[in-house]
Design a protein around this motif. Structure first.
Motif, mmCIF file in Angstrom:
data_model
loop_
_atom_site.group_PDB
_atom_site.id
_atom_site.type_symbol
_atom_site.label_atom_id
_atom_site.label_comp_id
_atom_site.label_asym_id
_atom_site.label_seq_id
_atom_site.Cartn_x
_atom_site.Cartn_y
_atom_site.Cartn_z
ATOM 1 N N ALA A 107 0.831 -1.202 0.000
ATOM 2 C CA ALA A 107 0.000 0.000 0.000
ATOM 3 C C ALA A 107 0.868 1.256 0.000
ATOM 4 C CB ALA A 107 -0.932 -0.001 1.210
ATOM 5 N N ALA A 108 1.963 1.223 0.748
ATOM 6 C CA ALA A 108 2.868 2.372 0.767
ATOM 7 C C ALA A 108 3.489 2.606 -0.608
ATOM 8 C CB ALA A 108 3.956 2.155 1.819
ATOM 9 N N GLN A 109 3.781 1.532 -1.330
ATOM 10 C CA GLN A 109 4.327 1.674 -2.677
ATOM 11 C C GLN A 109 3.293 2.282 -3.619
ATOM 12 O OE1 GLN A 109 5.565 -2.380 -3.429
ATOM 13 N NE2 GLN A 109 7.668 -1.964 -2.787
ATOM 14 N N LEU A 110 2.050 1.834 -3.531
ATOM 15 C CA LEU A 110 0.999 2.406 -4.367
ATOM 16 C C LEU A 110 0.855 3.907 -4.095
ATOM 17 C CD1 LEU A 110 -1.405 2.486 -6.273
ATOM 18 C CD2 LEU A 110 -2.800 1.453 -4.467
ATOM 19 N N LEU A 111 0.909 4.280 -2.834
ATOM 20 C CA LEU A 111 0.802 5.696 -2.469
ATOM 21 C C LEU A 111 2.076 6.486 -2.763
ATOM 22 C CD1 LEU A 111 -1.055 5.831 0.975
ATOM 23 C CD2 LEU A 111 -1.777 6.880 -1.168
ATOM 24 N N GLN A 112 3.150 5.763 -3.082
ATOM 25 C CA GLN A 112 4.458 6.377 -3.327
ATOM 26 C C GLN A 112 4.992 7.081 -2.084
ATOM 27 O OE1 GLN A 112 4.214 8.708 -6.954
ATOM 28 N NE2 GLN A 112 3.605 6.944 -8.192
ATOM 29 N N VAL A 113 4.734 6.461 -0.926
ATOM 30 C CA VAL A 113 5.232 6.993 0.350
ATOM 31 C C VAL A 113 6.026 5.926 1.096
ATOM 32 C CG1 VAL A 113 3.415 8.738 0.594
ATOM 33 C CG2 VAL A 113 3.026 6.424 1.499
#
Length: 454
Positions: free
Chosen positions: A388-394
């Motif tokens: 999920a963090a990768q999808l959000l780019q965070v």
């Protein structure tokens, strides 16, 4: 010095309890130099493995270090979770904090004011946070309510998860997110880009720029028909390629990702080829779509809870409008099978629930459905953290309990790799180093006075 076998060494217990009541945990943290969490088990979201006996040191809301064994530093507050499994804060990539569907939902646009939706959002945000979800993507609302809610949470005015909001979803005339669908003629009007309705590349670009102007963090479009909108088709494509390309190109200019509601195959294919970041729902995804998603590194957000919910409600006479009910009965039962195929074929999957269709705070039910669909429990948890963090780019800020990242940390009593439903019973919640939920013990039983040995 006395010994409490569950929570650790305690001194001046009564004094600590009185201090906790008088100044609260925040007051104690101000006097201390950080927080130490003893984790009996710690889920490493980068590998999907459970580590044993770790100490997490937190300073100024961030993880300073994670070390083997239990070793509290002088003047640190101790949170003793040796009997718990500690995990990164969970992340829901598809929520609607200002909605909660029920029999009267279709009347709310006529009877509710923006303030009514705002107050619902405040309650939903708190329930979501206490369920262990410290970050959400909000994919569609009205009147920029979740932009204001995000600001209020960031300012500490209300409690809730970290919000990344799309603001108003973008649709075409009569599309799934056209807010005037189902209205009588004199109330339909002709909404345009400001209202999130476009026709052609120029208005598509304008709609993206309007979302940026209003403070959105990302763009959400409805590339196909949907289940709950008051319109006939649940799967037809609703954007032309030039419109999709204009949206993606403009979003990139403004540093925004693009999330795409899509059930039907053709709408998904067009959106993926245009370069969007994620497909939400993906009901009629077949091998051709799966191969295209893999080639383009497109994320899939399955929202299985929504499929389960619409299937159940379609069987209740009168619960859904007549035009909606057959769509729900047809599309809902297909979503788990689609998820299973996508997972087996290696599509990148990020956790999302479409909560707002279902009840806020029940988000972790999605894990149970994912595991029922064949996903390994560790992969399900990674979908709501690392991925999920990768999808959000965070990924440099969130998604794991790692040095330098925000201290978003939860805990459950059991082992979720053995029983994924443990995530429906979160006992401890920390967001940005601040504790919002703790096991049902008095404060003095959980926190060791600053300066006392661990």
């Amino acid at each position: 010095m006395t010994k409490n076998t569950k929570w650790g060494y305690l001194t001046n217990r009564a004094a600590v309890a009185i201090m906790s009541i008088c100044v609260g945990l925040t007051g104690l943290q101000v006097q201390a130099q950080g927080t130490a969490i003893y984790a009996g088990k710690l889920f490493d979201s980068s590998s999907g493995k459970l580590l044993e006996n770790r100490t997490v040191h937190i300073v100024d809301g961030r993880v300073e270090s994670v070390q083997k064994g239990f070793a509290k530093r002088d003047r640190e507050i101790l949170v003793d979770l040796r009997d718990f499994t500690v995990l990164p804060g969970l992340m829901d990539m598809h929520s609607h904090l200002t909605y909660e569907f029920g029999p009267q939902a279709y009347m709310e646009s006529y009877t509710w004011n923006p303030a009514d939706f705002t107050l619902r959002g405040v309650d939903a945000a708190r329930r979501t946070l206490l369920a262990g979800f410290t970050t959400v993507r909000n994919l569609g609302d009205q009147d920029n309510v979740t932009v204001s809610l995000r600001k209020a949470i960031d300012a500490g005015i209300v409690e809730g998860p970290r919000i990344y909001t799309a603001g108003k979803s973008i649709a075409t005339t009569g599309g799934h997110a056209d807010p005037t669908n189902g209205r009588r003629w004199d109330l339909m009007g002709n909404p345009g880009p400001v209202e999130g309705v476009i026709n052609g590349p120029a208005s598509a670009r304008e709609a993206v720029r309007q979302r940026y102007k209003e403070g959105a963090d990302l763009i959400k479009i409805t590339a196909t028909g949907g289940v709950l909108s008051v319109a006939k088709s649940g799967q037809n494509p609703q954007f032309m390629m030039d419109e999709l390309e204009a949206i993606v190109a403009t979003a990139r200019d403004y540093g925004l990702t693009v999330a795409v509601h899509a059930h039907g195959k053709e709408g998904m294919i067009r959106a993926i080829r245009a370069g969007v970041d994620s497909i939400e729902h993906g009901t009629y995804m077949d091998d051709e779509v799966i191969n295209l998603m893999r080639r383009n590194n497109t994320w899939f957000v399955p929202t299985l809870m929504a499929g389960e919910w619409v299937t159940e409600k379609s069987a209740i006479e009168g619960f859904l409008p007549d035009i909606v009910r057959p769509k729900a009965a047809t599309i809902g039962p297909l979503m788990l099978g689609t998820f299973s195929r996508a997972y087996k074929r290696g599509v990148k999957i990020a956790f999302g629930t479409d909560t707002g269709v279902t009840r806020h705070g029940d988000n972790a039910r999605e894990f149970v459905l994912m595991v029922q669909g064949g996903m390994a429990p560790a992969d399900a948890i990674r979908s709501a953290t690392w991925h999920a963090a990768q999808l959000l780019q965070v990924q440099d800020e969130l998604g794991s309990i790692s040095e330098g990242k925000m201290a978003d940390i939860i805990a459950v009593a059991g082992n979720p790799l053995e029983d994924i439903s443990e995530l429906q019973r979160v006992q401890f919640v920390m967001k940005g180093g601040k504790i919002y939920k703790e096991p049902s013990q008095p404060a003095a039983d959980i926190f060791v006075e600053p300066g006392e040995p661990g």
